[in-house]
Design a protein around this motif. Structure first.
Motif, PDB file in Angstrom:
ATOM      1  N   ASP A 122       0.840  -1.204   0.000  1.00 38.28           N
ATOM      2  CA  ASP A 122       0.000   0.000   0.000  1.00 38.28           C
ATOM      3  C   ASP A 122       0.872   1.250   0.000  1.00 38.28           C
ATOM      4  O   ASP A 122       0.606   2.229  -0.707  1.00 38.28           O
ATOM      5  N   GLY A 123       1.971   1.202   0.763  1.00 37.64           N
ATOM      6  CA  GLY A 123       2.880   2.339   0.823  1.00 37.64           C
ATOM      7  C   GLY A 123       3.574   2.625  -0.492  1.00 37.64           C
ATOM      8  O   GLY A 123       4.047   3.742  -0.725  1.00 37.64           O
ATOM      9  N   ARG A 124       3.646   1.641  -1.358  1.00 41.98           N
ATOM     10  CA  ARG A 124       4.249   1.832  -2.685  1.00 41.98           C
ATOM     11  C   ARG A 124       3.233   2.352  -3.691  1.00 41.98           C
ATOM     12  O   ARG A 124       3.567   2.545  -4.867  1.00 41.98           O
ATOM     13  N   GLY A 125       1.993   2.544  -3.249  1.00 45.36           N
ATOM     14  CA  GLY A 125       0.970   3.072  -4.136  1.00 45.36           C
ATOM     15  C   GLY A 125       0.287   2.027  -4.996  1.00 45.36           C
ATOM     16  O   GLY A 125      -0.387   2.368  -5.983  1.00 45.36           O
ATOM     17  N   TYR A 126       0.430   0.757  -4.640  1.00 45.37           N
ATOM     18  CA  TYR A 126      -0.201  -0.310  -5.423  1.00 45.37           C
ATOM     19  C   TYR A 126      -1.724  -0.271  -5.267  1.00 45.37           C
ATOM     20  O   TYR A 126      -2.253   0.157  -4.241  1.00 45.37           O
ATOM     21  N   ASP A 127      -2.410  -0.778  -6.280  1.00 51.67           N
ATOM     22  CA  ASP A 127      -3.865  -0.929  -6.223  1.00 51.67           C
ATOM     23  C   ASP A 127      -4.264  -2.306  -5.717  1.00 51.67           C
ATOM     24  O   ASP A 127      -5.376  -2.487  -5.229  1.00 51.67           O
ATOM     25  N   TYR A 128      -3.374  -3.283  -5.866  1.00 55.11           N
ATOM     26  CA  TYR A 128      -3.674  -4.650  -5.430  1.00 55.11           C
ATOM     27  C   TYR A 128      -2.372  -5.369  -5.118  1.00 55.11           C
ATOM     28  O   TYR A 128      -1.292  -4.974  -5.566  1.00 55.11           O
ATOM     29  N   PHE A 129      -2.528  -6.455  -4.338  1.00 55.02           N
ATOM     30  CA  PHE A 129      -1.338  -7.170  -3.880  1.00 55.02           C
ATOM     31  C   PHE A 129      -1.722  -8.607  -3.573  1.00 55.02           C
ATOM     32  O   PHE A 129      -2.764  -8.860  -2.975  1.00 55.02           O
ATOM     33  N   GLY A 130      -0.876  -9.544  -4.000  1.00 58.42           N
ATOM     34  CA  GLY A 130      -1.158 -10.950  -3.785  1.00 58.42           C
ATOM     35  C   GLY A 130      -0.156 -11.613  -2.865  1.00 58.42           C
ATOM     36  O   GLY A 130       1.056 -11.437  -3.025  1.00 58.42           O
ATOM     37  N   LEU A 131      -0.649 -12.361  -1.889  1.00 62.03           N
ATOM     38  CA  LEU A 131       0.194 -13.198  -1.042  1.00 62.03           C
ATOM     39  C   LEU A 131       0.213 -14.587  -1.647  1.00 62.03           C
ATOM     40  O   LEU A 131      -0.837 -15.132  -2.000  1.00 62.03           O
ATOM     41  N   ALA A 132       1.396 -15.172  -1.788  1.00 61.63           N
ATOM     42  CA  ALA A 132       1.506 -16.512  -2.384  1.00 61.63           C
ATOM     43  C   ALA A 132       2.589 -17.295  -1.652  1.00 61.63           C
ATOM     44  O   ALA A 132       3.680 -17.528  -2.174  1.00 61.63           O
ATOM     45  N   ASP A 133       2.264 -17.693  -0.424  1.00 66.73           N
ATOM     46  CA  ASP A 133       3.205 -18.513   0.335  1.00 66.73           C
ATOM     47  C   ASP A 133       3.309 -19.902  -0.288  1.00 66.73           C
ATOM     48  O   ASP A 133       2.454 -20.321  -1.076  1.00 66.73           O
ATOM     49  N   HIS A 134       4.369 -20.626   0.088  1.00 66.88           N
ATOM     50  CA  HIS A 134       4.596 -21.956  -0.478  1.00 66.88           C
ATOM     51  C   HIS A 134       3.563 -22.964   0.014  1.00 66.88           C
ATOM     52  O   HIS A 134       3.238 -23.017   1.202  1.00 66.88           O
ATOM     53  N   ALA A 135       3.094 -23.789  -0.913  1.00 62.27           N
ATOM     54  CA  ALA A 135       2.341 -24.975  -0.542  1.00 62.27           C
ATOM     55  C   ALA A 135       3.323 -26.133  -0.357  1.00 62.27           C
ATOM     56  O   ALA A 135       4.470 -26.064  -0.798  1.00 62.27           O
ATOM     57  N   GLU A 136       2.864 -27.169   0.310  1.00 66.69           N
ATOM     58  CA  GLU A 136       3.682 -28.364   0.433  1.00 66.69           C
ATOM     59  C   GLU A 136       3.994 -28.924  -0.953  1.00 66.69           C
ATOM     60  O   GLU A 136       3.205 -28.786  -1.884  1.00 66.69           O
ATOM     61  N   GLY A 137       5.149 -29.563  -1.063  1.00 64.26           N
ATOM     62  CA  GLY A 137       5.460 -30.185  -2.336  1.00 64.26           C
ATOM     63  C   GLY A 137       6.926 -30.423  -2.520  1.00 64.26           C
ATOM     64  O   GLY A 137       7.750 -30.025  -1.685  1.00 64.26           O
ATOM     65  N   PRO A 138       7.301 -31.063  -3.635  1.00 62.96           N
ATOM     66  CA  PRO A 138       8.712 -31.381  -3.895  1.00 62.96           C
ATOM     67  C   PRO A 138       9.553 -30.129  -4.037  1.00 62.96           C
ATOM     68  O   PRO A 138       9.160 -29.163  -4.693  1.00 62.96           O
ATOM     69  N   GLY A 139      10.711 -30.138  -3.376  1.00 64.69           N
ATOM     70  CA  GLY A 139      11.628 -29.007  -3.468  1.00 64.69           C
ATOM     71  C   GLY A 139      11.449 -27.998  -2.360  1.00 64.69           C
ATOM     72  O   GLY A 139      12.260 -27.089  -2.208  1.00 64.69           O
ATOM     73  N   ILE A 140      10.387 -28.124  -1.562  1.00 64.31           N
ATOM     74  CA  ILE A 140      10.152 -27.216  -0.433  1.00 64.31           C
ATOM     75  C   ILE A 140      10.633 -27.924   0.818  1.00 64.31           C
ATOM     76  O   ILE A 140      10.034 -28.910   1.261  1.00 64.31           O
ATOM     77  N   VAL A 141      11.727 -27.446   1.372  1.00 69.03           N
ATOM     78  CA  VAL A 141      12.394 -28.156   2.458  1.00 69.03           C
ATOM     79  C   VAL A 141      12.090 -27.496   3.798  1.00 69.03           C
ATOM     80  O   VAL A 141      11.628 -26.361   3.874  1.00 69.03           O
ATOM     81  N   GLY A 142      12.354 -28.247   4.856  1.00 65.33           N
ATOM     82  CA  GLY A 142      12.275 -27.690   6.199  1.00 65.33           C
ATOM     83  C   GLY A 142      10.871 -27.463   6.703  1.00 65.33           C
ATOM     84  O   GLY A 142      10.654 -26.709   7.651  1.00 65.33           O
ATOM     85  N   GLY A 143       9.854 -28.098   6.073  1.00 62.92           N
ATOM     86  CA  GLY A 143       8.485 -27.953   6.534  1.00 62.92           C
ATOM     87  C   GLY A 143       7.908 -26.576   6.325  1.00 62.92           C
ATOM     88  O   GLY A 143       6.982 -26.156   7.022  1.00 62.92           O
ATOM     89  N   MET A 144       8.440 -25.817   5.334  1.00 63.69           N
ATOM     90  CA  MET A 144       7.971 -24.438   5.137  1.00 63.69           C
ATOM     91  C   MET A 144       6.698 -24.365   4.303  1.00 63.69           C
ATOM     92  O   MET A 144       6.062 -23.322   4.233  1.00 63.69           O
ATOM     93  N   GLY A 145       6.321 -25.440   3.605  1.00 66.66           N
ATOM     94  CA  GLY A 145       5.136 -25.403   2.770  1.00 66.66           C
ATOM     95  C   GLY A 145       3.861 -25.592   3.574  1.00 66.66           C
ATOM     96  O   GLY A 145       3.830 -26.325   4.577  1.00 66.66           O
ATOM     97  N   LEU A 146       2.769 -24.950   3.144  1.00 64.29           N
ATOM     98  CA  LEU A 146       1.495 -25.017   3.856  1.00 64.29           C
ATOM     99  C   LEU A 146       0.686 -26.220   3.393  1.00 64.29           C
ATOM    100  O   LEU A 146       0.599 -26.513   2.201  1.00 64.29           O
ATOM    101  N   SER A 147       0.058 -26.898   4.337  1.00 63.36           N
ATOM    102  CA  SER A 147      -0.883 -27.963   4.009  1.00 63.36           C
ATOM    103  C   SER A 147      -2.193 -27.335   3.522  1.00 63.36           C
ATOM    104  O   SER A 147      -2.407 -26.120   3.662  1.00 63.36           O
ATOM    105  N   ASP A 148      -3.078 -28.156   2.988  1.00 58.52           N
ATOM    106  CA  ASP A 148      -4.370 -27.630   2.535  1.00 58.52           C
ATOM    107  C   ASP A 148      -5.131 -26.973   3.685  1.00 58.52           C
ATOM    108  O   ASP A 148      -5.777 -25.927   3.513  1.00 58.52           O
ATOM    109  N   THR A 149      -5.066 -27.582   4.867  1.00 61.50           N
ATOM    110  CA  THR A 149      -5.751 -27.004   6.036  1.00 61.50           C
ATOM    111  C   THR A 149      -5.174 -25.633   6.373  1.00 61.50           C
ATOM    112  O   THR A 149      -5.915 -24.670   6.650  1.00 61.50           O
TER     113      THR A 149
END
Length: 594
Positions: free
Chosen positions: A385-412
């Motif tokens: 918002d401070g950059r003057g954007y009109d919209y912004f998307g959050l896209a954290d990692h889902a679980e899956g191959p190549g995502i290490v250390g338990g950082m990916g989100l489960s469906d729940t």
């Protein structure tokens, strides 16, 4: 003075060597610190100089122990503990891990089993078929190493645009403050915004060469002088070489044109001029129709410097625009000067109206503390918002191959996060999209439940594993992903990391045609370590009618600034505002995502 990138590089080496030595936990801590140090908006060395230890420890991931090492490195140029580790494991870890499929643990095992320390050692062992004899390896791995040695050697000599361009900006600011400098600009690959560069080229117009060169080599940021002469000088700033060339102001435009385009562009432009009885070089455009031609028909016989290159009637040279005008051409943005049709377009008046940073109205790919980001949803949205954007998307990692250390989100967890994003959206002045970065597996599947897909606004699908597939399989994998009706954006399609791994080799035209047919945007990932897609693949996408999304993949507010690199990368692919979905009105974006 040590740059943030240099400091980060030391901690990345720390992490790699510890991992090569089979140490757990610590490598991840060092990598997190390195990422945040690299992205920090202010020079950390300034904190050291000011004795501001609190400011250093306020950097996310930097505790007391790492802060002590930062101070040690800035003050002495080395870290004792790192040097001890280098002695125990004398591996050129950065070079060896540029081989696709060879990570720190693999490098450590090859050192312990075969005594491999350098790329030369690695190549010799591969050629002698020694690697396939090591437990856990085989002929395929050995052949992969042979195939990637040349790539590893080449990229080891180049700097990332995101590290070199800020230095170039500092050089320009310094030169502009010198009284004798009338004009200055960067040139070469850095002015074309190429993703990696060999060195920083700077051009100055002045009538007092000696004064400019003397002040340049004495600039406080210079670590060492490489060479200097009456018309040029070279210095080293940190790990980057800076080359200065000085010319008289009347020939500044000619020199700027000459030293900006790549070799193919300059050859084509020179031939274009010859066909019209003209000569173009670093001194100007000359009418040589009445001059006896040299052996190559170009009236350029004689020495390559001085008066022999200034024969004929000079038509232009003071400005770059005048150079192209004298040839009957429109001025070409530097990003286009790579001989991919820009001369013909300039002649016909059909050059693209390239997008600019000001055209960008949002970002669809960013991370929060829910996965591997450093900040809350509210903090990331507030920064957008401070950059003057009109919209912004959050896209954290889902679980899956190549995502290490338990950082990916489960469906729940995805569904739980969507609820929080909706609450932030309701309280925000900008539109906030609930997204996820899904993982494209080796066969092109994304592995999300229907419930998660239905709840999300935007799905960015990216590859993070199996990046050594052949071209046919890689292309089929990516095409299958963009054909999935749930996928809105294909994130960093090759999965490459500049100067680290080459990523997938795919058919850009086939992927672009599939993306266009299925209304899936292809991402230009603006992280300066990725810049994926890149110029030629962006152009292939646009030619096929596919849309582009320029995203930062930001993991903290300061890395939203990565948009700068993505915009110029898209410009290298001839992108106009209408080609890029995050220049669109919010209603248009929602319709595209729906």
């Amino acid at each position: 003075m040590a740059t943030n990138a240099e400091i980060a590089g030391r901690f990345e080496e720390f992490a790699d060597l510890l991992e090569a030595d089979d140490v757990e936990y610590k490598p991840r801590a060092y990598r997190r610190a390195a990422e945040n140090v690299r992205a920090h908006p202010s020079p950390i060395a300034d904190y050291v100089e000011a004795g501001d230890r609190d400011a250093i420890e306020d950097i996310d991931g930097v505790g007391d122990a790492i802060a002590t090492k930062i101070v040690e490195y800035v003050e002495t140029g080395s870290i004792d503990e790192l040097e001890e580790l280098q002695t125990e494991l004398p591996i050129d870890i950065a070079d060896i891990t540029r081989i696709e499929g060879v990570g720190p643990k693999t490098a450590g095992k090859l050192y312990h089993e075969l005594g491999i320390e350098t790329l030369d050692d690695l190549e010799a062992a591969a050629e002698a078929n020694e690697i396939q004899a090591v437990s856990g390896f085989g002929p395929k791995t050995e052949q992969n190493i042979r195939d990637n040695i040349e790539f590893a050697r080449e990229v080891g000599t180049r700097q990332l645009l995101g590290e070199a361009r800020p230095l170039a900006d500092d050089v320009l600011a310094f030169l502009e403050g010198i009284e004798e400098v009338e004009r200055c600009e960067v040139a070469g690959s850095i002015r074309r915004w190429r993703e990696t560069i060999g060195d920083v080229d700077v051009l100055v117009g002045t009538n007092d060469n000696e004064a400019v060169i003397e002040q340049f080599v004495e600039w406080g940021s210079v670590d060492s002088e490489i060479e200097s002469g009456p018309a040029k000088a070279s210095v080293r700033v940190g790990e980057i070489r800076v080359d200065l060339r000085v010319v008289v102001p009347d020939e500044f435009g000619a020199a700027l044109q000459y030293f900006t385009g790549n070799k193919d562009h300059n050859v084509s432009l020179r031939n274009y001029a010859i066909d019209r009885g003209l000569k173009v070089n670093e001194y100007g455009v000359f009418d040589v129709s009445e001059v006896d031609a040299g052996p190559d028909g170009s009236a350029e016989s004689g020495s390559a410097t001085g008066g022999s290159q200034r024969i004929g009637d000079r038509l232009a040279g003071e400005t770059e625009e005048g150079m192209y005008e004298a040839l009957g051409l429109s001025w070409m943005p530097p990003e286009l000067r790579t001989d991919r049709g820009e001369i013909a377009a300039a002649e016909s008046g059909t050059l693209p109206d390239l997008l600019t940073r000001e055209d960008i109205r949002g970002d669809f790919h960013s991370h929060t503390e829910w996965s591997d980001g450093n900040n809350t949803i509210e903090e990331m949205v507030g920064a957008a918002d401070g950059r003057g954007y009109d919209y912004f998307g959050l896209a954290d990692h889902a679980e899956g191959p190549g995502i290490v250390g338990g950082m990916g989100l489960s469906d729940t967890e995805i569904l739980e996060q969507v609820e929080q994003i909706r609450e932030v959206d309701a309280a925000s002045d900008i539109d906030v999209f609930a997204g996820i970065e899904a993982n494209v597996d080796a066969d092109g599947e994304i592995g999300l439940s229907e419930a998660a897909i239905d709840a999300l606004d935007v799905i960015v699908a990216s590859t993070h594993s199996a990046l050594d597939q052949d071209t046919e399989r890689a292309t089929n994998r990516l095409v299958r992903a963009v054909e999935n009706p749930a996928v809105d954006v294909l994130g960093h399609p090759s999965g490459r990391l500049l100067n680290e791994r080459s990523g997938l080799d795919f058919d850009a035209t086939a992927l672009a045609e599939a993306a266009a047919a299925h209304d899936t945007a292809l991402e230009v990932n603006s992280n300066p370590r990725r810049l994926d897609l890149w110029g030629s693949t962006v152009q292939a996408a646009i030619d096929a009618g596919a849309k582009i999304a320029i995203n930062t993949d930001a993991h903290q507010p300061s890395t939203l600034e990565f948009m700068r690199w993505g915009v110029h990368t898209a410009r290298r692919g001839w992108a106009e505002p209408g080609d890029v979905i995050n220049t669109w009105e919010p209603e248009e974006v929602r319709e595209f995502l729906h």
